[in-house]
Design an enzyme around this catalytic site. Structure first.
Site, PDB file in Angstrom:
ATOM      1  N   MET A   9       0.837  -1.200   0.000  1.00 12.51           N
ATOM      2  CA  MET A   9       0.000   0.000   0.000  1.00 12.51           C
ATOM      3  C   MET A   9       0.874   1.254   0.000  1.00 12.51           C
ATOM      4  SD  MET A   9      -3.404  -0.936   2.113  1.00 12.51           S
ATOM      5  CE  MET A   9      -2.741  -0.705   3.751  1.00 12.51           C
ATOM      6  N   LEU A  48       6.677   3.089   1.389  1.00 13.27           N
ATOM      7  CA  LEU A  48       7.599   1.953   1.474  1.00 13.27           C
ATOM      8  C   LEU A  48       8.737   2.207   2.455  1.00 13.27           C
ATOM      9  CD1 LEU A  48       7.829   0.935  -2.307  1.00 13.27           C
ATOM     10  CD2 LEU A  48       6.215   0.154  -0.547  1.00 13.27           C
ATOM     11  N   HIS A  62       9.295  -3.424   3.468  1.00 13.23           N
ATOM     12  CA  HIS A  62       8.907  -3.685   2.080  1.00 13.23           C
ATOM     13  C   HIS A  62      10.143  -4.026   1.236  1.00 13.23           C
ATOM     14  CE1 HIS A  62       5.652  -0.708   3.319  1.00 13.23           C
ATOM     15  NE2 HIS A  62       4.929  -1.735   2.918  1.00 13.23           N
TER      16      HIS A  62
END
Ligand code: AMP
Length: 283
Positions: A31, A34, A38
């Protein structure tokens, strides 16, 4: 720089060309906002696949609170820069309208694996997650998809999704990336005030306490959770939402610990909800 694609047809073309040339596809759904958590997923995808696709989509269908959806951080330029530095080939950043031209009539319903933990407190959340992941799998057709163990219940939902619906995607779970003091990295951490940030570590400390008690031979889940809950409740700036011990496959509460279990919790610090979990192995 990665290609940044915002439409489904453009991504399908890109995926089709890769498939024709026999390249393997690694997919990291996110989503955005980052961070190094991630990046760990992306790095693993980069090391294992020919074409790496990262999606950045704040999925309205999985938010049970409108204010959380509105306040969710959106940092596309910085996200593309991180993807670029990590060797990502394609960033897929569709609009809500591109993903949901009209409210979906068909969704993926999730059974018992969503009954406890976050599923209990966020009605419809995992239906939203499973639905968008299914759509993203159909669009990106990955060989492998990468998910963080930080969201253990989400990972369990996705594993059931691909097995129950025969989706030909290999699901790769990636260990949680933490700050030096143990706090799990999360896009929501940015919203913590400095004082809140300091006390936010109590969740991980309580989960580590649970892990240590189980490793030392405690078999009664109720005793383990009582001690861990008490640690959190001693911290006045933190509100405990849940702390449970569940089995790793179906996320069902266990009373007696006879094998590996997951200790998982959610807390509110100010207006920010944080989750975390650890695997606990009895001796
Ligand atoms: P999100 O953008 O929060 O939806 O997360 C996208 C993916 O990154 C999910 O599979 C998460 O589980 C994973 N993720 C988020 N935070 C972490 C972390 N601290 N360590 C490892 N994976 C993470």
């Amino acid at each position: 720089m990665p290609e940044v694609l915002t439409t489904i047809p453009a991504l399908r073309d890109r995926v089709g060309a890769a498939r024709l040339s026999g390249r393997s596809i690694g997919f990291v759904p996110t989503m955005g906002a980052l961070h190094a958590g991630h990046k760990r997923l992306i790095d693993l995808a980069r090391s294992e696949c020919d074409l790496v696709i990262v999606s950045i989509f704040v999925n309205p269908l999985q938010f049970d609170r409108q204010d959380d959806l509105e306040r969710y951080p959106r940092t596309l330029d910085a996200d593309v820069a991180l993807c670029s530095a990590s060797g990502v080939d394609v960033v897929f950043a569709p609009s809500s309208l591109e993903m949901y031209p009209s409210p979906p009539v068909c969704v993926v319903d999730v059974g018992r694996v969503a009954d406890h933990l976050c599923g209990r407190f966020r009605p419809g959340h995992f239906r939203g997650v499973a639905t968008v992941v299914m759509k993203l799998f159909e669009i990106t057709q990955p060989d492998r998809a990468y998910f963080g163990e930080k969201d253990a219940q989400q990972l369990a939902v996705i594993r059931h999704l691909v097995s129950d619906l025969n989706v030909p995607v290999e699901i790769v779970g990636v260990p949680t990336v933490r700050e030096a003091d143990g706090l799990a990295l999360s896009s929501r951490n940015q919203r913590l005030q400095p004082g809140e940030r300091r006390v936010a570590t109590v969740l991980y400390e309580a989960l580590k306490d649970a892990q240590a008690r189980i490793a030392a031979g405690e078999r009664e889940a109720a005793r383990v959770t009582a001690a861990a809950r008490e640690m959190i409740e001693r911290q006045p700036a933190v509100k405990l939402e849940y702390l449970e011990i569940v089995d790793p496959l179906d996320m069902q509460p266990v009373a007696r610990i006879d094998g590996p279990v997951v200790a998982a919790g959610a807390i509110w610090v100010g207006g920010v909800r944080l989750i975390d979990n650890v695997i606990c192995v009895p001796p």
